[in-house]
Enzyme design. Structure first.
Site, PDB file in Angstrom:
ATOM      1  N   SER A 185       0.800  -1.223   0.000  1.00 46.74           N
ATOM      2  CA  SER A 185       0.000   0.000   0.000  1.00 46.74           C
ATOM      3  C   SER A 185       0.833   1.274   0.000  1.00 46.74           C
ATOM      4  O   SER A 185       0.331   2.340  -0.293  1.00 46.74           O
ATOM      5  CB  SER A 185      -0.959  -0.011   1.193  1.00 46.74           C
ATOM      6  OG  SER A 185      -0.276   0.241   2.383  1.00 46.74           O
ATOM      7  N   LYS A 221       0.014   4.537   6.790  1.00 42.37           N
ATOM      8  CA  LYS A 221      -0.531   5.389   5.728  1.00 42.37           C
ATOM      9  C   LYS A 221      -0.064   6.831   5.902  1.00 42.37           C
ATOM     10  O   LYS A 221       0.422   7.223   6.954  1.00 42.37           O
ATOM     11  CB  LYS A 221      -2.071   5.365   5.778  1.00 42.37           C
ATOM     12  CG  LYS A 221      -2.727   4.026   5.444  1.00 42.37           C
ATOM     13  CD  LYS A 221      -2.717   3.723   3.976  1.00 42.37           C
ATOM     14  CE  LYS A 221      -3.455   2.412   3.678  1.00 42.37           C
ATOM     15  NZ  LYS A 221      -2.874   1.265   4.416  1.00 42.37           N
TER      16      LYS A 221
END
Lengths: 197, 197
Positions: free
Chosen positions: B119, B156
DNA sequence: AACAACTCCGTAGTATTTCCGTAGTTAAAA
DNA sequence: TTTTAACTACGGAAATACTACGGAGTTGTT
């Protein structure tokens, strides 16, 4: 001289304690950890371990125990300069050192280079990253290597074909470098990467 | 010569003070910090530490203490497990340790996590990389953070908007996670990355 | 069985560490 | 120069930590 199971447990406890706390445990702490009713028991283990050379005991000093084998988890390697900067590696004298976790290092000589440019960005190698390199002059296809071409040092993926050597960047905006065998000298293999934010 | 617990505490205090203020503390400051009723106590510690080679004392000069910095170039931090694996960090007991170069670490608590998944690939963070995290519960926009959402831990990019928090992956095939303030808990900030090939 | 090595206990003794207080010296500031 | 703040130099006392040593049970080997 070999250690018994219990002796090893005691040594491990001390080693672990030192690693975590930076100082050795007291004999009483060892006693409590193993549930001995007497300090004498601890003394016996210290005596065995000391005689066997596994432990150093700074006599009469509080917390004076030291495991003889201080495990080295890191090693200092020279940071030779920047790569893809057009400077032959040997030219750089002012070598800093950087410490790297030993699990990155295998056998052989290692050094580090600071990555310059975006040519390996799709391999997750960014501008400013520190590349840990193992010194070697051979490589297998697909490995990321440090190579010298026309007096320029560069970090690329290596592919040896029948009549030529291809050095692929990992950046779709750039094209592979294709040279004859003689024109390309391999200086090392990428074995690790360190980045600081 | 080994240090006792208290001696190490005093040395650590001095070292930390020097690192923060750039100058050594006065003996009185040390006395107050540890609550001694007499300066003599401080003197004793200085004497021990100096004799043991842990401390340099520029005699008779004010704030003349200097840690004989046995420079630690690396530090051991716990490797708590994998991130984006759906396991709350605290749940992982079997904590390994990994050594990281100290230049990655600032103040505060640090730990490491092994990155799982793709990711953050466009930020050069690959599957299997080890992320070095500084523990904190706040973050600024654009920083890469460890966050917990619905009991899942994830790495993230953090963006706080007026009415919501956005966690952006660095992967064009994935979409940002958008949640209300309360549903997102920040656990740490990415400060370093270690990769082994 | 005899022996050696290992494990564990308990007590007594010794050394070190920690902390205090007072008096004196040095260095910087007013 | 005077004053003040900071450092040095003892000596002493209590607490803590380490050492020495004798003994006893267990295990494994010859």
């Amino acid at each position: 001289m070999a250690l018994t199971k219990k002796q090893k447990e005691v040594l491990d406890f001390i080693t672990e304690y030192v690693r975590e706390h930076g100082i050795s445990p007291t004999q009483k702490e060892i006693q409590n950890h193993f549930g001995f009713k007497s300090l004498g028991s601890v003394q016996d283990y210290i005596k065995y371990l000391t005689n066997g050379g596994y432990l150093l005991n700074d006599s009469h000093s509080v917390r004076g125990l030291m495991p003889a084998t201080v495990q080295q988890h890191t090693e200092e390697i020279p940071l030779l300069g920047e790569i893809a900067a057009g400077i032959p590696i040997e030219a750089i004298e002012n070598s800093d050192f950087i410490s790297v976790p030993t699990h990155m290092l295998g056998k052989g000589q290692h050094y580090a280079l600071r990555v310059k440019g975006e040519s390996m960005i799709e391999e997750g190698i960014l501008n400013g990253d520190i590349a840990v390199i193992k010194h070697q002059t051979q490589a297998n296809n697909g490995q990321i290597v440090v190579a010298v071409i026309d007096n320029e040092t560069t970090l690329k993926k290596y592919f040896k074909k029948a009549r030529q050597i291809e050095l692929h960047p990992a950046n779709s905006t750039m094209t592979p470098i294709i040279v004859k065998d003689k024109e390309c000298e391999i200086r090392g293999l990428l074995v690790g990467l360190i980045r600081t934010y």
